[in-house]
Scaffold this active site. Structure first.
Site, mmCIF file in Angstrom:
data_model
loop_
_atom_site.group_PDB
_atom_site.id
_atom_site.type_symbol
_atom_site.label_atom_id
_atom_site.label_comp_id
_atom_site.label_asym_id
_atom_site.label_seq_id
_atom_site.Cartn_x
_atom_site.Cartn_y
_atom_site.Cartn_z
ATOM 1 N N LYS A 1 20.820 39.059 90.106
ATOM 2 C CA LYS A 1 21.476 39.647 88.941
ATOM 3 C C LYS A 1 22.975 39.380 89.013
ATOM 4 O O LYS A 1 23.565 39.411 90.103
ATOM 5 C CB LYS A 1 21.195 41.149 88.931
ATOM 6 C CG LYS A 1 21.760 41.915 87.739
ATOM 7 C CD LYS A 1 21.345 43.390 87.805
ATOM 8 C CE LYS A 1 21.851 44.212 86.652
ATOM 9 N NZ LYS A 1 21.423 45.624 86.728
ATOM 10 N N SER B 1 18.999 47.518 82.755
ATOM 11 C CA SER B 1 19.968 46.457 82.551
ATOM 12 C C SER B 1 19.592 45.139 83.220
ATOM 13 O O SER B 1 20.101 44.087 82.828
ATOM 14 C CB SER B 1 21.328 46.903 83.062
ATOM 15 O OG SER B 1 21.281 47.134 84.461
ATOM 16 N N SER C 1 17.307 50.642 85.984
ATOM 17 C CA SER C 1 17.484 49.240 85.605
ATOM 18 C C SER C 1 16.610 48.227 86.312
ATOM 19 O O SER C 1 16.616 47.063 85.915
ATOM 20 C CB SER C 1 18.938 48.836 85.780
ATOM 21 O OG SER C 1 19.650 49.282 84.677
HETATM 22 N N1 GLN Z 1 19.614 52.553 81.200
HETATM 23 C C1 GLN Z 1 20.422 53.211 82.170
HETATM 24 C C2 GLN Z 1 21.863 53.179 81.743
HETATM 25 O O1 GLN Z 1 22.135 52.612 80.743
HETATM 26 C C3 GLN Z 1 20.231 52.620 83.534
HETATM 27 C C4 GLN Z 1 21.162 51.544 83.903
HETATM 28 C C5 GLN Z 1 21.043 51.085 85.312
HETATM 29 O O2 GLN Z 1 20.152 51.516 86.060
HETATM 30 N N2 GLN Z 1 21.962 50.234 85.725
HETATM 31 O O3 GLN Z 1 22.718 53.697 82.396
#
Ligand code: GLN
Length: 449
Positions: A53, A128, A152
């Site tokens: 990532k 994400s 994420s």
């Molecule tokens: N969807 C969650 C957020 O927007 C999780 C994001 C993540 O785990 N990096 O914060």
């Protein structure tokens, strides 16, 4: 490596990779081949093709957190996780698209355009770590690394029909992981099966002198016992299972699944968890607070983008560079985080959310002491359509209801594919166990899959 390079070229429209390290990967593969022919002993991940990532640093390679503010920035060092992969002869094939600074649930917040779900290109892959999920889903690499602050890794794994593990907070060093919310962030692993995920965790987990929050606990053998035929004592959370927000068809799917587990000799019982509706608010107060502090380092001076405008005083220069560099969702969270930390509101929001975090953690740990694992949905619905939730950030945040729990409490959790919805999309089941019980978690996941 050639196989994956071809697939990446063929499926370029998915927009999973931001960069592909073609020459480097081929050279590495050739070198491994030569070493093998010379009778040398190769590392535990020799020849395994991995994508990372774009929030994980790899020395000499660009890293941008999918943000214009870091465009053109090259890592000066590698993350500990990356060092350990390379030391075991893995081949890193490129870096993967994601939501800007890992903030989002659909990959639509990337400064480089969304990644598409390979099963249905009109749907999001989740986020994400959307690029990391699609890279494994579409067979563009064997395994990939993502980061999981509030789901994420598990949520995109669920949307893409693959396995996604978020280890215990502190199991994998965060050194070289671009920070979103430091007390939640954890590197996670995507794979097609549990054995692959276990093999990668084995290599990258463990203490690290560069991260004081990385645990000193010894790393057990994750592969041993993976195939054992034990029966387990499971709990599900009634408040999660009967939540209004959960898709009706999926609700039935989970109930059938719990019944099938009982037929196999496992026990499954319902427990109440009265704090469920507070987890999303607590998560967004705490993570935006931490993010507003973490992201203050991007000032246009030290990293990446700086405004081209001349003759500004320092404050104006910061403002201009940051306004140009950050995307809308990141700005929203910096504002929200700054607000909840401000003198007049600190106790009402930040302190309160810390108290909720403590309550939630205690309650969850209490249940985990009594059972081998908690089973629950990963996400309340299958993958959203592109654009479906972009105008409604609250609706988007609420869909994190099942994943943020494990990050608030710091416990390990995994999403494994369970079934397919009548809309054609897959959905998974989430398994949560006690801190540092990844061996158990992987074992249970392997039995369930
Ligand atoms: N969807 C969650 C957020 O927007 C999780 C994001 C993540 O785990 N990096 O914060």
């Amino acid at each position: 490596v050639r196989y994956y390079l071809n697939r990446i070229a063929q499926l370029k429209h998915l927009n999973a990779f931001l960069e592909v390290y073609e020459e480097e990967a081929l050279t590495k593969a050739q070198m491994l081949d030569t070493r093998l022919k010379n009778g040398e002993k190769l590392g535990a991940l020799a020849g395994v093709v991995i994508g990372i990532k774009d929030v994980i640093c790899y020395k000499g390679h660009n890293v941008s957190a999918a943000s214009h503010i870091l465009e053109g920035f090259t890592s000066l060092f590698s993350a500990t996780a990356v060092e350990r992969l390379l030391a075991e002869d893995a081949i890193i094939i490129g870096n993967l698209n994601c939501d800007e600074f890992a903030m989002g649930s659909t990959n639509e917040n990337s400064a480089f355009g969304p990644t598409l779900n390979a099963l249905d290109n009109s749907r999001v892959p989740g986020g994400s770590s959307g690029g990391s999920a699609v890279a494994v889903q579409a067979d563009l690499c064997q395994v990939s690394l993502g980061s999981d602050t509030g789901g994420s890794v598990r949520q995109p794994a669920d949307f893409c029909g693959i396995v996604g593990l978020k280890p215990t907070y502190g199991r994998i060093s965060r050194y070289g992981l671009i920070a979103y919310a430091s007390s939640f962030d954890q590197i996670g692993i995507f794979g097609k099966d549990i054995a692959d995920v276990a093999a990668v965790l084995q290599v990258i987990a463990g203490p690290d002198e560069f991260d004081s929050t990385a645990s000193q606990q010894a790393v057990p053998d994750y592969k041993a016992g993976l195939e054992d035929n034990k029966t387990f004592k499971f709990a599900y959370l009634r408040d999660a299972q009967y939540h209004d927000g959960l898709d009706a068809e999926m609700k039935d799917g989970y109930i059938d699944f719990f019944e099938s587990l009982q037929l196999l000799g496992h026990t499954v019982s319902g427990r109440s968890f009265e704090y469920l509706d507070y987890v999303v608010p607590a998560y967004y107060v705490l993570t935006t607070a931490e993010a507003s502090s973490n992201l203050s380092r991007y000032d246009g001076v030290k990293y990446g983008h700086r405004t081209a405008e001349q003759h500004l005083d320092l404050i104006e220069f910061y403002k201009k560079s940051r306004s140009e560099g950050f995307g809308k969702e990141v700005k929203r969270r910096i504002l929200l985080g700054t607000f909840v930390l401000s003198a007049g509101y600190y106790d009402a929001y930040y302190t309160k959310a810390q108290q909720v975090r403590r309550l939630v953690t205690e309650k969850l740990n209490e249940i985990l002491e009594e059972y081998d694992a908690i089973l629950m949905p990963t996400v309340p619905s299958t993958a959203f359509k592109l654009g479906e939730k972009t105008d409604d950030p609250i609706a988007m945040y609420l869909a994190d209801i099942y994943t943020v729990l494990a990050n608030l409490a710091g416990v390990p959790a995994i999403s494994v594919p369970l079934s397919r919805h009548s809309n054609g999309m897959p959905y998974g089941v989430q398994i949560i166990t006690k801190k540092f019980s990844e061996a158990n978690l992987l074992h249970i996941a392997n039995r369930i899959m």
